[in-house]
Scaffold this active site. Structure first.
Site, PDB file in Angstrom:
ATOM      1  N   ARG A  73       1.312  -1.949  20.473  1.00  0.00           N
ATOM      2  CA  ARG A  73       2.335  -2.786  21.173  1.00  0.00           C
ATOM      3  C   ARG A  73       3.570  -2.403  20.904  1.00  0.00           C
ATOM      4  NH1 ARG A  73       0.676  -8.477  17.984  1.00  0.00           N
ATOM      5  NH2 ARG A  73      -0.022  -6.764  16.371  1.00  0.00           N
ATOM      6  N   GLY A 112     -15.405  -6.213   9.634  1.00  0.00           N
ATOM      7  CA  GLY A 112     -14.568  -6.153   8.536  1.00  0.00           C
ATOM      8  C   GLY A 112     -15.218  -6.593   7.171  1.00  0.00           C
ATOM      9  N   LYS A 146       0.800  -1.300  -0.009  1.00  0.00           N
ATOM     10  CA  LYS A 146       0.085  -0.150   0.021  1.00  0.00           C
ATOM     11  C   LYS A 146       0.785   1.372   0.085  1.00  0.00           C
ATOM     12  CE  LYS A 146      -4.239  -1.865   2.042  1.00  0.00           C
ATOM     13  NZ  LYS A 146      -5.286  -1.769   3.034  1.00  0.00           N
ATOM     14  N   ASP A 188     -10.440   2.667   1.440  1.00  0.00           N
ATOM     15  CA  ASP A 188     -10.567   2.205   2.745  1.00  0.00           C
ATOM     16  C   ASP A 188     -11.178   3.192   3.640  1.00  0.00           C
ATOM     17  OD1 ASP A 188      -9.538  -0.387   2.455  1.00  0.00           O
ATOM     18  OD2 ASP A 188      -7.520   0.044   2.858  1.00  0.00           O
TER      19      ASP A 188
END
Length: 291
Positions: free
Chosen positions: A153, A239, A68, A105
């Protein structure tokens, strides 16, 4: 004689993609004889050479991970939203042979969250800091959010999102993954992490009834976090909804024809073997990081 026209989804791995099911059903329903859509397995380092070798019969490409970001460098023109996000999921082949890059998106997520009733200025929490998180930032900006909390994370992953947030006019607040459950009391919570990563949060989540929870996953469904949100009275988007919504934008880019959304969604549902979406807000009423 109908001139054959081609499109494909590009990425690696790609064999799992349901995009061919959605797009080919759209072509059939729209009466686009001679159109076909397939998969092309392609790593980021191979993308430029692959695109350069495509002929005039190619209408466009859907682009998924890990390509992307690299897609932007191949386009003669980039949409403002794709430029701000630093990533594109769509390459449109123009008549002069050049390519136009966009990111459907973001548009798909904006449509879905708007349909779910997200109010202007809503507080956003985004779980994860990958490609779909960029779409969530764009949606937050369009819906008038000033600050978005990104829980990840790795602190470095949050830092990598800051240029996109700056370009979109957002303030980005970073949070450690160990504190993820404490940030689920936002108006909108968007999970962009891989399967299983957010499961442990479900028991400690601090949902607000009436909030919106979007989960980029759809297999298995519902995820533990989605089930927790629904039980707490949240509106839930999956999704699968984004998979259709982003495909609709691509379909219309490639063909110039209004997408037959109902037929595309039906084909996806059949491919998913009749998996229930009864508790999910569906984009078809208005008419989707992973294709």
């Amino acid at each position: 004689m109908t001139t054959p026209r081609r499109a494909a989804v590009v990425g690696k791995p790609i064999s799992h993609s349901l995009s061919p099911v959605i797009h080919n059903a759209g072509y059939a329903a729209a009466g686009l004889a001679g159109w076909s859509y397939t998969t092309i397995e392609c790593a980021e380092a191979e993308l430029a050479a692959m695109v350069a070798g495509l002929g005039p019969e190619w209408a466009g490409l859907s682009v998924t991970m890990p390509c992307k970001e690299a897609t932007l460098a191949l386009a003669a023109e980039v949409s403002p939203v794709a430029a701000a996000m630093g990533a594109a999921n769509t390459l449109v082949h123009r008549p002069d042979g050049s390519w136009y890059a966009d990111n459907t998106d973001a548009a798909g997520m904006i449509e879905l969250l708007g349909a779910a009733g997200v109010p202007p200025g809503a507080r956003f929490t985004v779980l994860g800091a990958g490609g779909t998180a960029r779409a969530a930032l764009a949606a937050a900006a369009r819906l008038g959010s000033g600050t978005v909390t990104v829980v990840a994370r790795r602190a470095s992953a949050i830092d990598e999102l800051r240029p996109a947030a700056d370009a979109l006019g957002l303030r980005l607040a970073g949070a450690d993954w160990a504190d993820a459950a404490g940030h689920t009391d936002a108006d909108v919570v968007v999970s962009t992490v891989p399967k299983g990563v957010a499961d442990a949060i479900a028991a400690q989540a601090r949902w607000r009834p009436g909030a919106v929870y979007f989960d980029a996953l759809y297999d298995p469904w519902p995820t533990p976090l989605a089930a927790s949100a629904e039980a707490a009275g949240c509106r839930v988007v999956s999704g699968l909804d984004l998979l259709v919504a982003q495909a609709v934008g691509q379909f219309e880019h490639f063909t110039g024809v209004r997408a037959p959304v109902a037929a595309m969604r039906l084909a996806l549902d059949r491919a998913r073997r009749g998996a229930s979406t009864s508790n999910v807000i569906v984009a078809g009423s208005a008419g989707h990081d992973d294709v």
